[in-house]
Write a protein that holds these residues in place. Structure first.
Motif, PDB file in Angstrom:
ATOM      1  N   THR A  79     -10.791 -11.050 -40.576  1.00  0.00           N
ATOM      2  CA  THR A  79     -11.929 -10.650 -41.408  1.00  0.00           C
ATOM      3  C   THR A  79     -11.824 -11.292 -42.790  1.00  0.00           C
ATOM      4  N   PHE A 129      -9.423   1.016 -37.334  1.00  0.00           N
ATOM      5  CA  PHE A 129     -10.033  -0.313 -37.119  1.00  0.00           C
ATOM      6  C   PHE A 129     -11.102  -0.565 -38.195  1.00  0.00           C
ATOM      7  N   GLY A 152     -11.230  -3.617 -41.068  1.00  0.00           N
ATOM      8  CA  GLY A 152     -12.375  -4.470 -41.388  1.00  0.00           C
ATOM      9  C   GLY A 152     -12.757  -4.356 -42.857  1.00  0.00           C
ATOM     10  N   GLY A 161     -15.394  -3.346 -37.056  1.00  0.00           N
ATOM     11  CA  GLY A 161     -14.096  -2.730 -36.775  1.00  0.00           C
ATOM     12  C   GLY A 161     -14.246  -1.399 -36.053  1.00  0.00           C
ATOM     13  N   LEU A 196      -7.148  -8.218 -36.871  1.00  0.00           N
ATOM     14  CA  LEU A 196      -8.523  -7.904 -37.286  1.00  0.00           C
ATOM     15  C   LEU A 196      -8.672  -8.005 -38.802  1.00  0.00           C
ATOM     16  N   LEU A 210     -12.808 -13.890 -34.402  1.00  0.00           N
ATOM     17  CA  LEU A 210     -13.165 -12.468 -34.358  1.00  0.00           C
ATOM     18  C   LEU A 210     -13.936 -12.141 -33.080  1.00  0.00           C
ATOM     19  N   ARG A 215      -4.663  -4.714 -34.901  1.00  0.00           N
ATOM     20  CA  ARG A 215      -5.189  -4.232 -36.184  1.00  0.00           C
ATOM     21  C   ARG A 215      -4.910  -5.218 -37.321  1.00  0.00           C
TER      22      ARG A 215
END
Lengths: 315, 315
Positions: free
Chosen positions: A60, A179, A183, A204, A56, A303, A53
């Motif tokens: 991003t 998620f 994002g 996400g 991510l 990603l 997480r």
């Protein structure tokens, strides 16, 4: 070629720097004056985990041009702490004794302190995010969804109402919402456009769905040792998840002696796992499609790799 | 005279209006799509409770000239929800079966759902506060302190290390920090000066200490029926609190048969309760002194009355 390779090495260093800042932020905010909260928090945080997480959120942010690693580290730490809080409380409700290859907080400190440690990690999220204004809206909604998803799951298991529809709703709430927030927050921190924010939120969300499906498959078929945690799925839940993932409805047909083994065998024999993996693959493909809004950068590539890793893993 | 009485009636109406908005805010934010979370939240919220924390926040805001009751209602609801979340989790750890005159969430829905309901109320706090910018810092710190205080108390009880010093630290963390935040947030929402914010924060803090001391006295001496809840104090904690409140150190001298009754008798016979009440009175007096920064208004008078009510109550 040389330029790209060098740029890529610099990029990887920056990612490592960002992730190190995330670890620091998690340790700093859990440096409680109350020994047991500090120890229990660090026990579970120090066990590692995939950090998917915060990765991510960080990637991003970087993919959309964000460069302030200290600023992005705290929200990235917050999403990981939110997940960790729910894991600590899960292990109370599911009697999990192993987590991330270590004894769970519940097994080590007992139920009272596990409950308080989970609460404490929630309040740590709140403390970390307090200076981040409207981004709190994204994380607060995800936090509520997470608890709602856990509750819906516990209800469905108890009432034996685990259908595919309920399963998809559960994982949307308990996993994909966080998620999605990762994002969204990463994109907003990078001052992205509305279109980019939506694309990365969708990325996400789909990634979260795929992640949970693969997680449940692994939970169902793996043994504890390779998983590093007590399987979070008990018999009733196992049967429900198996049905939800596409197995024949085995209601009543599972023999009483070691029913989990029977469910596992059934899943391993049929094409349930293959079908569930296909579903996860499809979700990841859809997620990756949403990255079309991004310029071609090492962060975008990272990603894509993160998304592929979510489905191509065995723990 | 007539003018004051009329002004006072208008003021009381405004307070009622504000408190009604607080109730609405609590119901709105707990209107979950997940039935059990909505039902359990409303079960505990609908049981009433003294609403002393939202009242403190609201009156502070009004005493400093705040007039937007809708704006102040959400943070006021948030402090009450934070308290309620901790109460729901407390009843798991202390096996409390009655709360606010009703069966506890734990007793009604079981441990798993009580844990999730408490988590849900925490996330409701977070959702309510998300639009309030820097005020989140005050509430986040209070939330962390609350969990730290609960943990320190549980540790002290377990290790039999309940001294007066530990007791004062526990109640500062678990109770007074949230009262302080209520004062601080009420003042900040009214755009008060730094001097006013500090005075009302101190008012809240001292009031919180006094409130908890009186609460513990009532818990120790009252029976469950008049208290409307399972006494949150078990034998070890009871002995600790008794010592902390000024009773002779009864370590080892309490007979094994019905030790709580023995502790109660000892407290009722000696001057422990009188001394503890004196301490609470003193704290309330100090609190009221801090209100000197305020103009003489019905809201100031209501804060003084609230403070007196904290010590002059029998439940």
């Amino acid at each position: 070629m040389k330029g790209t390779a060098a740029g890529s090495a610099v990029f990887r260093e920056r990612v490592d720097e960002g992730l190190a800042a995330v670890e620091r932020a998690m340790l700093d905010v859990t440096d409680s004056q109350i020994e047991i909260l500090r120890d229990a928090s660090r026990h579970i945080l120090g066990a590692g985990g995939k950090r998917i997480r915060p990765r991510l959120l960080l990637l991003t942010y970087m993919a959309l041009g964000g460069i302030d690693l200290e600023r992005v580290a705290k929200p990235a730490a917050a999403v990981e702490l939110m997940h960790t809080a729910s894991v600590v409380h899960d292990d109370i409700n599911d009697h999990g004794i192993m987590r991330r290859g270590r004894p769970s907080v519940n097994a080590t400190w007992g139920r009272t302190f596990a409950l308080l440690t989970g609460d404490y990690l929630f309040t740590a999220v709140y403390e970390l995010m307090a200076p981040y204004g409207d981004l709190n809206l994204d994380l607060a909604q995800a936090a509520t969804a997470l608890v709602e998803g856990e509750t819906l799951q516990a209800t469905a298991v108890k009432e034996n109402e685990f259908s595919r529809e309920v399963y998809m709703r559960v994982i949307a709430l308990k996993t994909a919402a966080l998620f999605r927030a990762a994002g969204a927050i990463g994109a907003k921190l990078a001052d992205a456009s509305q279109r980019e924010i939506e694309a990365l939120s969708d990325f996400g969300f789909n990634l979260g769905l795929a992640f949970q499906i693969v997680d449940d498959i692994l939970d169902l078929i793996a043994d504890e040792e390779s998983l590093g945690k007590t399987s979070g799925i008990d018999m009733d839940q196992g049967r429900g998840v198996a049905v939800a993932l596409g197995a024949d409805n085995g209601n009543g047909s599972v023999p009483a002696a070691d029913p989990m083994a029977a469910i596992k065998r059934k899943m391993l024999e049929g094409d349930t796992i293959a079908k569930a993996r296909q579903h996860a693959d499809l979700l990841v493909k859809e997620a990756i499609d949403r990255l079309a809004v991004l310029d071609e950068t090492p962060a975008k590539q990272a990603l894509v790799e993160l998304a592929r890793l979510v489905v191509d893993r065995d723990r």
